[in-house]
Design an enzyme around this catalytic site. Sequence first.
Site, mmCIF file in Angstrom:
data_model
loop_
_atom_site.group_PDB
_atom_site.id
_atom_site.type_symbol
_atom_site.label_atom_id
_atom_site.label_comp_id
_atom_site.label_asym_id
_atom_site.label_seq_id
_atom_site.Cartn_x
_atom_site.Cartn_y
_atom_site.Cartn_z
ATOM 1 N N ASN A 1 0.742 -1.194 0.019
ATOM 2 C CA ASN A 1 0.112 -0.092 -0.007
ATOM 3 C C ASN A 1 0.697 1.348 -0.008
ATOM 4 O O ASN A 1 2.163 1.246 0.113
ATOM 5 C CB ASN A 1 -1.008 -0.059 1.087
ATOM 6 N N HIS B 1 23.284 0.281 10.995
ATOM 7 C CA HIS B 1 24.428 1.044 10.903
ATOM 8 C C HIS B 1 25.062 0.940 12.408
ATOM 9 O O HIS B 1 24.307 1.115 13.379
ATOM 10 C CB HIS B 1 24.037 2.704 10.719
ATOM 11 N N ALA C 1 -0.684 -2.983 13.293
ATOM 12 C CA ALA C 1 -0.385 -1.718 12.776
ATOM 13 C C ALA C 1 0.739 -0.987 14.002
ATOM 14 O O ALA C 1 0.207 -1.252 14.923
ATOM 15 C CB ALA C 1 -1.688 -0.685 12.593
ATOM 16 N N THR D 1 11.651 -7.450 15.648
ATOM 17 C CA THR D 1 13.047 -7.218 15.758
ATOM 18 C C THR D 1 13.208 -8.690 15.957
ATOM 19 O O THR D 1 14.551 -9.047 15.944
ATOM 20 C CB THR D 1 13.456 -6.441 17.082
ATOM 21 N N LYS D 2 12.413 -9.835 16.228
ATOM 22 C CA LYS D 2 12.825 -11.212 16.184
ATOM 23 C C LYS D 2 12.031 -11.901 15.464
ATOM 24 O O LYS D 2 10.806 -11.546 14.803
ATOM 25 C CB LYS D 2 12.472 -11.585 17.772
#
Length: 200
Positions: free
Chosen positions: A91, A121, A167, A172-173
């Site tokens: 979307n 980074h 949403a 992170t895993k």
Amino acid sequence: MYKNLGKKIRCLIWRLRGLSIGNGSLIEGGLYIRGRSRICIGRNAYISRHVSLKASTEGYIIIGDNCLIRDGVRIQGGLGTLRIGDFFAINHNSSITFNGDLDIGNYVMIGPGVTITTSGHSFNNKEIMRFQKDTYKKIVIEDDVWIGANAVILPGVTIAKGTVVGAGSVVTKNTEPYSIVVGNHAKVIGYRGETEQCIS
């Protein structure tokens, strides 16, 4: 007879310019492409307005059949290959950036404003971060995944088959198959088929 004529003509023009795009595809105005010889789009694609597809001289973007790319989507690659399966939908104003490989399966739905990136980074020392090393970890999004609006998918994760990402979540895993995950950091709140609910 004249339905979608302009979109068909744009598709033909891009094909003549060297873009590999399958039969039955339609393109709205404002498409920006860099590295067209390294981009391949399947049949029956629909590309909305002001979409940007950028492949580097050392990478590829491969998109399957029957895919929908909405207004303002940005897909940009460096090294490696982005592979997207069939019946993919992304979307408006979502972003995919990759260095190294990024694999997206079939029947994947991505809501508006989603960010997916394989890049990070380093900030391991107190030197200026701008000049420290970039890091890259592959992302895999398996079949039948729904990623809700404004979610963020961070480097190195595998989103398992059938997962729903709520949403605004930050993943992170790795997720479990058919799990429903929400929050920052995203955690399991249930599994598909347990209850009727809508989270995004």
